[in-house]
Design a protein around this motif. Sequence first.
Motif, short mmCIF file in Angstrom:
data_model
loop_
_atom_site.label_atom_id
_atom_site.label_comp_id
_atom_site.label_asym_id
_atom_site.label_seq_id
_atom_site.Cartn_x
_atom_site.Cartn_y
_atom_site.Cartn_z
N LEU A 1 28.64 22.74 -20.55
CA LEU A 1 29.16 21.70 -19.65
C LEU A 1 28.91 22.10 -18.19
N ARG A 2 29.22 23.37 -17.88
CA ARG A 2 29.07 23.82 -16.50
C ARG A 2 27.63 23.72 -16.02
N GLU A 3 26.72 24.09 -16.94
CA GLU A 3 25.33 24.07 -16.53
C GLU A 3 24.89 22.66 -16.17
N ARG A 4 25.49 21.67 -16.88
CA ARG A 4 25.14 20.29 -16.58
C ARG A 4 25.76 19.81 -15.28
N LEU A 5 27.00 20.21 -15.05
CA LEU A 5 27.74 19.66 -13.91
C LEU A 5 27.44 20.37 -12.60
N THR A 6 27.20 21.65 -12.69
CA THR A 6 26.88 22.39 -11.46
C THR A 6 25.43 22.82 -11.63
N PHE B 1 38.45 24.76 -14.95
CA PHE B 1 38.60 23.66 -14.00
C PHE B 1 38.10 24.11 -12.63
N ASP B 2 38.52 25.31 -12.23
CA ASP B 2 38.09 25.84 -10.94
C ASP B 2 36.58 25.94 -10.89
N LEU B 3 36.02 26.37 -12.01
CA LEU B 3 34.58 26.59 -12.04
C LEU B 3 33.83 25.29 -11.83
N VAL B 4 34.34 24.21 -12.43
CA VAL B 4 33.63 22.94 -12.29
C VAL B 4 33.97 22.27 -10.95
N THR B 5 35.26 22.16 -10.64
CA THR B 5 35.60 21.45 -9.40
C THR B 5 35.24 22.26 -8.16
N GLY B 6 35.14 23.59 -8.33
CA GLY B 6 34.81 24.40 -7.17
C GLY B 6 33.34 24.35 -6.80
N PHE B 7 32.52 23.87 -7.71
CA PHE B 7 31.09 23.94 -7.45
C PHE B 7 30.37 22.62 -7.62
N SER B 8 31.11 21.55 -7.86
CA SER B 8 30.41 20.30 -8.13
C SER B 8 31.30 19.10 -7.88
N VAL C 1 30.23 16.29 -9.31
CA VAL C 1 29.77 15.42 -10.40
C VAL C 1 30.92 14.79 -11.20
N PRO C 2 32.00 15.53 -11.51
CA PRO C 2 33.08 14.89 -12.27
C PRO C 2 33.61 13.63 -11.57
N LEU C 3 33.77 13.69 -10.25
CA LEU C 3 34.24 12.51 -9.52
C LEU C 3 33.24 11.38 -9.63
N GLN C 4 31.97 11.74 -9.49
CA GLN C 4 30.93 10.71 -9.54
C GLN C 4 30.85 10.12 -10.94
N LEU C 5 30.98 10.97 -11.96
CA LEU C 5 30.97 10.46 -13.32
C LEU C 5 32.08 9.43 -13.50
N PHE C 6 33.20 9.70 -12.84
CA PHE C 6 34.32 8.79 -12.97
C PHE C 6 34.01 7.42 -12.41
N SER C 7 33.37 7.37 -11.25
CA SER C 7 33.03 6.05 -10.73
C SER C 7 32.01 5.38 -11.64
N MET C 8 31.09 6.18 -12.19
CA MET C 8 30.12 5.60 -13.12
C MET C 8 30.84 4.99 -14.32
N PHE C 9 31.82 5.75 -14.84
CA PHE C 9 32.56 5.26 -16.00
C PHE C 9 33.27 3.96 -15.65
N GLY C 10 33.88 3.89 -14.45
CA GLY C 10 34.58 2.70 -14.01
C GLY C 10 33.64 1.50 -13.98
N MET C 11 32.44 1.75 -13.45
CA MET C 11 31.47 0.65 -13.37
C MET C 11 31.06 0.19 -14.76
N LEU C 12 30.87 1.15 -15.64
CA LEU C 12 30.45 0.84 -17.00
C LEU C 12 31.52 -0.02 -17.68
#
Length: 330
Positions: A146-151, A221-228, A230-241
Amino acid sequence: MASAAPPRLSVVIPVYNEEAGLPALFARLYPALDALSESYEVIFVDDGSRDASAALLREQFQRRPDVTRVVLFNANYGQHMAIIGGFERCRGDRVVTLDADLQNPPEEIGKLLAAMDAGHDYVGGVRRQREDSWWRRAASRAMNALRERLTRIVMTDQGCMLRAYSREIVAACAASHEVSTFIPALAYTFAARPTEVEVAHEERAAGVSKYSLYKLIRLNFDLVTGFSLVPLQLFSMFGMLVSALSLATYVAIIVYRLFFAEWRGALHVLWDRDILTFFLIGMVLFGLGLIGEYVGRIYQQVWQRPRFMVRTVLERDDGDAAGGAGAPPR
Ligand code: UDP
Ligand code: MG
């Protein structure tokens, strides 16, 4: 202050309640480093241990003051802050990090240094055969993917702390002022020529893991939110979908009601508004929590508090390091 030349190698070791394993660590670490035949220093950072670790480190400092320095924190700030505490003070031009529990065999340090001599400024260890519980291994594998994809951070084995960094990378990490961070990833963002080498991994020599399941989840969580972001952006994408899908469903239902009313049965089988509603509420709560993760990080940064407090530093001042009477060979 300008007397002794800085050592070629600094080894930084975070220590938290490791009294059971420290004697074994000392017994293996120093001979392994002596065998490298280059100048070194070991920096132990006691992360507010509540057992006899600090006393043991003090003793070890008295035994080998020429190559040992001890930083004592006044409370527990976490493994990565402890490593930063060591980074701020180490003097070597190559810096190796290592766990205190002997899961990273100190005899492997030479391998990392060889890779650095080949021109790499970041050398990550990859555990050949991991000696951890199966759930830790499975969870790590999933999080790695997961991390490799997000960061954009490429690390085969994020959990392996046996790593070597150049002086420049270490200085950049120490200057980063992040409150919660993950050193291997942070350092990776500064690396110009990263590489990885396989290293052995052993079972914990003594004591128990300091990471509970909760701490591991927090860390990731720190590892993903500290370096990317993308999770926030994925969320807007999901909202649009979801909006697009609802619109399409709405059109489909209108068409169906106008022309194919006799299909009612099929629609009833497929459509369950309650379940869909719960699913969406779940997603919205998750999204709120996710935003909270980022806001929390911002909040911590805004405090501008010191990241940790150092109680004492045990080190020989450079003056006598130059000409101490009984100074051992290196
Ligand atoms: N550690 C630390 N502060 C903490 C937790 C751990 O300095 O709050 C140190 C610990 O003493 C060890 C290293 O970090 O040297 C890795 O911890 P542990 O072996 O418990 O983690 P695991 O190997 O289970 O991932
Ligand atoms: Mg360990």
